[in-house]
Scaffold this motif. Structure first.
Motif, PDB file in Angstrom:
ATOM      1  N   LEU A   1       0.838  -1.210   0.000  1.00  0.00           N
ATOM      2  CA  LEU A   1       0.000   0.000   0.000  1.00  0.00           C
ATOM      3  C   LEU A   1       0.868   1.253   0.000  1.00  0.00           C
ATOM      4  CD1 LEU A   1      -2.805  -0.990   2.534  1.00  0.00           C
ATOM      5  CD2 LEU A   1      -3.032  -0.711   0.067  1.00  0.00           C
ATOM      6  N   GLY A   2       1.993   1.149   0.723  1.00  0.00           N
ATOM      7  CA  GLY A   2       2.886   2.307   0.829  1.00  0.00           C
ATOM      8  C   GLY A   2       3.522   2.676  -0.490  1.00  0.00           C
ATOM      9  N   ARG A   3       3.661   1.693  -1.377  1.00  0.00           N
ATOM     10  CA  ARG A   3       4.283   1.985  -2.670  1.00  0.00           C
ATOM     11  C   ARG A   3       3.290   2.608  -3.643  1.00  0.00           C
ATOM     12  NH1 ARG A   3       7.206  -2.618  -1.372  1.00  0.00           N
ATOM     13  NH2 ARG A   3       5.747  -4.024  -2.342  1.00  0.00           N
ATOM     14  N   GLY A   4       2.010   2.440  -3.375  1.00  0.00           N
ATOM     15  CA  GLY A   4       1.000   2.991  -4.271  1.00  0.00           C
ATOM     16  C   GLY A   4       0.842   4.485  -4.080  1.00  0.00           C
ATOM     17  N   LYS A   5       0.302   5.132  -5.100  1.00  0.00           N
ATOM     18  CA  LYS A   5       0.099   6.583  -5.014  1.00  0.00           C
ATOM     19  C   LYS A   5      -1.087   6.879  -4.115  1.00  0.00           C
ATOM     20  CE  LYS A   5       1.888   8.221  -9.413  1.00  0.00           C
ATOM     21  NZ  LYS A   5       1.562   8.794 -10.702  1.00  0.00           N
ATOM     22  N   THR A   6      -1.008   7.959  -3.384  1.00  0.00           N
ATOM     23  CA  THR A   6      -2.164   8.412  -2.618  1.00  0.00           C
ATOM     24  C   THR A   6      -2.362   9.902  -2.893  1.00  0.00           C
ATOM     25  OG1 THR A   6      -0.991   9.154  -0.646  1.00  0.00           O
ATOM     26  CG2 THR A   6      -1.509   6.811  -0.755  1.00  0.00           C
TER      27      THR A   6
ATOM     28  N   ASP B   1       0.129  12.330  -1.361  1.00  0.00           N
ATOM     29  CA  ASP B   1       1.506  12.474  -1.842  1.00  0.00           C
ATOM     30  C   ASP B   1       1.667  13.818  -2.532  1.00  0.00           C
ATOM     31  OD1 ASP B   1       1.771   9.953  -0.995  1.00  0.00           O
ATOM     32  OD2 ASP B   1       2.016   9.032  -2.956  1.00  0.00           O
TER      33      ASP B   1
ATOM     34  N   PRO C   1      10.705   8.952   9.830  1.00  0.00           N
ATOM     35  CA  PRO C   1       9.870   7.847   9.353  1.00  0.00           C
ATOM     36  C   PRO C   1      10.537   6.489   9.501  1.00  0.00           C
ATOM     37  CG  PRO C   1      10.601   9.250   7.537  1.00  0.00           C
ATOM     38  CD  PRO C   1      10.965   9.949   8.791  1.00  0.00           C
TER      39      PRO C   1
ATOM     40  N   LEU D   1       4.973  14.157   8.995  1.00  0.00           N
ATOM     41  CA  LEU D   1       5.441  13.020   8.205  1.00  0.00           C
ATOM     42  C   LEU D   1       4.846  13.125   6.812  1.00  0.00           C
ATOM     43  CD1 LEU D   1       5.052  10.276  10.879  1.00  0.00           C
ATOM     44  CD2 LEU D   1       7.177  10.996   9.838  1.00  0.00           C
TER      45      LEU D   1
ATOM     46  N   ARG E   1       5.143  12.315   2.377  1.00  0.00           N
ATOM     47  CA  ARG E   1       5.656  11.449   1.315  1.00  0.00           C
ATOM     48  C   ARG E   1       5.661  12.266   0.037  1.00  0.00           C
ATOM     49  NH1 ARG E   1       3.279   5.547   0.148  1.00  0.00           N
ATOM     50  NH2 ARG E   1       1.837   6.783  -1.063  1.00  0.00           N
ATOM     51  N   MET E   2       6.792  12.261  -0.634  1.00  0.00           N
ATOM     52  CA  MET E   2       6.906  13.005  -1.895  1.00  0.00           C
ATOM     53  C   MET E   2       7.297  12.036  -2.991  1.00  0.00           C
ATOM     54  SD  MET E   2       9.001  16.286  -0.502  1.00  0.00           S
ATOM     55  CE  MET E   2       8.807  17.295  -1.946  1.00  0.00           C
ATOM     56  N   ARG E   3       6.727  12.282  -4.156  1.00  0.00           N
ATOM     57  CA  ARG E   3       7.071  11.462  -5.316  1.00  0.00           C
ATOM     58  C   ARG E   3       7.806  12.343  -6.308  1.00  0.00           C
ATOM     59  NH1 ARG E   3       5.124   6.692  -5.628  1.00  0.00           N
ATOM     60  NH2 ARG E   3       3.598   6.086  -4.063  1.00  0.00           N
TER      61      ARG E   3
ATOM     62  N   MET F   1      10.891   8.087  -4.540  1.00  0.00           N
ATOM     63  CA  MET F   1       9.933   8.463  -3.505  1.00  0.00           C
ATOM     64  C   MET F   1      10.710   8.837  -2.254  1.00  0.00           C
ATOM     65  SD  MET F   1       6.641   6.392  -2.121  1.00  0.00           S
ATOM     66  CE  MET F   1       7.510   5.413  -0.938  1.00  0.00           C
TER      67      MET F   1
ATOM     68  N   ARG G   1      10.267   9.670   1.974  1.00  0.00           N
ATOM     69  CA  ARG G   1       9.494   9.815   3.209  1.00  0.00           C
ATOM     70  C   ARG G   1      10.364  10.614   4.162  1.00  0.00           C
ATOM     71  NH1 ARG G   1       5.626   5.370   3.552  1.00  0.00           N
ATOM     72  NH2 ARG G   1       6.155   3.839   1.978  1.00  0.00           N
ATOM     73  N   ALA G   2       9.781  11.609   4.756  1.00  0.00           N
ATOM     74  CA  ALA G   2      10.594  12.455   5.634  1.00  0.00           C
ATOM     75  C   ALA G   2       9.689  13.191   6.601  1.00  0.00           C
ATOM     76  CB  ALA G   2      11.390  13.457   4.808  1.00  0.00           C
ATOM     77  N   TYR G   3      10.335  13.833   7.560  1.00  0.00           N
ATOM     78  CA  TYR G   3       9.611  14.700   8.473  1.00  0.00           C
ATOM     79  C   TYR G   3       9.937  16.137   8.065  1.00  0.00           C
ATOM     80  CZ  TYR G   3       7.894  17.004  12.612  1.00  0.00           C
ATOM     81  OH  TYR G   3       7.202  17.826  13.457  1.00  0.00           O
TER      82      TYR G   3
END
Lengths: 306, 281
Positions: free
Chosen positions: A26-31, A34, A54, B210, B212-214, B220, B222-224
């Motif tokens: 699920l974490g790899r999928g786009k949300t 993002d 994280p 927290l 998430r950036m793509r 990808m 993940r960071a604070y």
């Protein structure tokens, strides 16, 4: 470490692994949360975001799942726990050689002071008894949890005189100890067993009964003259180490009053704890739940704002 | 008859004016080869005009110096480089590429019937024929291919005639310091304009906690992100913009920021024209 319910643990571990797999997928999928960004390398170099946060939460999440799995498996660990039913006999040598003055003021007086330190350091509630031995062994104080009374009973220890019946003292202590519980014997002596039963045999038997003997040898390397006698007080260290080893105890050598005092004080603290298997399920379950809630709350209300 | 908006007229005038003036102070007039020497009109001599273009007979008749205007002097070559890589697909309300396309369309709207519109895509210019005016503009808008900034700049330098007008639109993340020489060469050879796609979140990064950036081009993160990171981001974005604009300006380029909400106005701003509707906080 042992597991009371290994099957439950295995199932919980499989479920946790599946959850982690699902989470990862699920974490790899786009949300919608993002943020698509032109150039991540620029962002990282310019902002230096806290990447460890994280990762730390991921580790906490994994620890939470493993803790819960272990809790379901009924994990028991061997850990030091406070002694509640401890019983200790202090066997004090009162043979003639204990009058030697190489350990000031005399070996006998230093032994009594050290025994007092042992009593003071013992855990409250530990039952302590006193046995003196020379040509024979005699009960000075039966097991009692009243440490003040035991301390007072030290005054009744007879003055140094006679031979050294270590085996008799150990046997008397063994017979007076309760059949179960945390039991041990502290043997304070300066000499060589020269009468009574074989102490080696008694120590081996005590080992089978899980009653360790902690031996403390008193005396300097040069020995000391026994007042009123032409004999030199010697010490059989090999024998004392052997009694300790076969019974599961330990040996300490004291060449002066301070060493003797410290050795007995350390032994007194030994009586406060014993290593027993402890059910860690409740603690692990609490840890797991707290960590799960913490990791959930850490991400709550954060993310992309618009 | 082509109707043209006021900014388009202004841009065209600026480009034509740029063609007439000497490109080096006190230097000789620009010598350039056009597609031909088709006569268009006579006009009064302007300092900087090529003396070989002076029509001595007409000058004698009128009493003032008269310059022969040929097709090359009134027809523009409008070239463009548009970064349509994935990094331009991000934006606050719409992709920056949409604003880039608007600017490109406004650029080609400048074209008159005799002008040539080309777009540098991949290793070539499109359209490749001798099409002119709106036909060439439409063909240039349709051109597609893989974007490579370095190759595009090389093609521009080698394929564009001196005096051509070049518009380059992009976020310039991949503009290496080693390419400054190329920028300078183009700046000397052509009338160059650069539009730098403004970071959609230049004023405030919409992230907290927290996140998430793509990456638009993959990856990808993940960071604070807290207040400290947001402040650092705002500083870094402005510093990057200022640095890039300074590099282009030093190379002799006209520059402006490309705003997400209005590409055409962003282009007009590069020419110092009224740019209504641009969000410029």
């Amino acid at each position: 470490m042992t597991l009371a319910h290994p099957l439950r643990f295995a199932v919980a571990l499989v479920v946790a692994a599946l959850l982690a797999l699902l989470y990862g997928r699920l974490g790899r999928g786009k949300t919608a949360n993002d943020l698509a960004y032109s150039n991540l390398a620029f962002f990282v170099a310019a902002v230096k975001p806290r990447l460890w946060v994280p990762r730390a939460l991921q580790v906490a999440w994994i620890i939470a799942l493993v803790s819960l799995a272990l809790a379901l498996g009924g994990l028991h660990v061997t850990a030091p726990v406070p002694v509640r039913d401890g019983a200790v006999f202090i066997c004090i040598d009162t043979s003639g050689s204990m009058a030697a003055g190489d350990v000031a003021p005399t070996r006998a007086a230093a032994a009594l002071a050290a025994a007092r330190a042992f009593i003071d350091e013992s855990a409250p509630g530990t039952r302590i008894g006193l046995i003196s031995f020379s040509s024979g062994a005699s009960m000075v104080q039966a097991l009692s949890s009243d440490h003040a009374a035991v301390d007072a009973a030290l005054a009744a220890i007879p003055p140094p005189n006679g031979a050294t019946a270590i085996g008799d003292a150990l046997r008397l202590a063994a017979s007076a100890l309760p059949p179960i519980g945390h039991r041990l014997i502290v043997l304070i002596t300066d000499g060589v067993n020269n009468t009574g039963v074989d102490p080696q045999q008694v120590a081996e038997w005590l080992g089978t009964q899980h009653i360790p003997v902690y031996t403390v040898g008193i005396g300097t390397a040069n020995g000391g003259a026994i007042p009123g006698s032409s004999d030199e007080a010697t010490i059989d260290e090999d024998a004392l180490q052997s009694y300790a080893r076969v019974s599961g105890g330990a040996y300490a050598r004291a060449q002066n009053a301070t060493e003797l005092h410290d050795a007995l004080a350390r032994l007194g603290r030994v009586t406060a704890f014993e290593r027993k298997p402890v059910d860690a399920s409740a603690g692990l379950a609490a840890t797991g739940i707290v960590l799960l809630i913490a990791t959930f709350l850490a991400g709550f209300g954060t993310g992309r704002l618009v | 008859m082509i109707s043209r908006t006021a900014p388009a007229r202004g841009i065209r005038e600026a480009l034509l004016h740029g063609k007439r003036r000497p490109r080096t102070p006190g230097g000789s007039p620009t010598s350039r080869r056009g597609d031909g020497y088709e006569f268009v009109e006579l006009r009064e001599y302007v300092p900087g005009d090529d003396v070989r273009r002076i029509d001595w007979a007409a000058s004698a008749r009128s009493g003032d110096l008269q310059t022969r205007v040929i097709l090359e002097d009134v027809a523009l070559t409008l070239a463009a480089i548009l970064d349509d890589s994935p990094s331009m697909q991000v934006g606050r309300r719409r992709p920056m590429l949409a604003a880039g396309r608007e600017a490109l369309r406004a650029w080609y709207d400048v074209a008159a019937a005799d002008d040539r519109c080309v777009r540098i895509v991949g290793d070539a210019m499109h359209p490749s024929g001798a099409q002119r005016g709106p036909v060439s503009a439409a063909a240039a808008m349709r051109a597609s291919g893989t974007f490579d900034l370095g190759r595009a700049l090389h093609v521009a330098r080698s394929a564009l005639r001196p005096g051509a007008a070049l518009l380059a639109i992009g976020d310039w993340f991949d503009l290496a310091a080693a390419q400054d020489g190329l920028l300078h060469a183009l700046g000397r050879r052509c009338d160059c304009t650069a539009l730098l796609a403004r970071d959609p979140w230049f004023d405030d990064l919409p992230l907290f906690g927290l996140v998430r950036m793509r990456g638009a081009e993959g990856g990808m993160l993940r960071a604070y992100v807290g207040a400290r990171e947001r402040a650092a981001y705002a500083r870094a974005v402005r510093a990057r913009e200022a640095g890039l604009l300074a590099r282009f300006a030093a190379a002799g380029w006209r520059t402006s920021l490309l705003y997400e909400n209005d590409g055409a106005a962003s282009l007009a701003a590069a020419f110092g024209l009224h740019a209504r509707g641009i969000a410029r906080s």
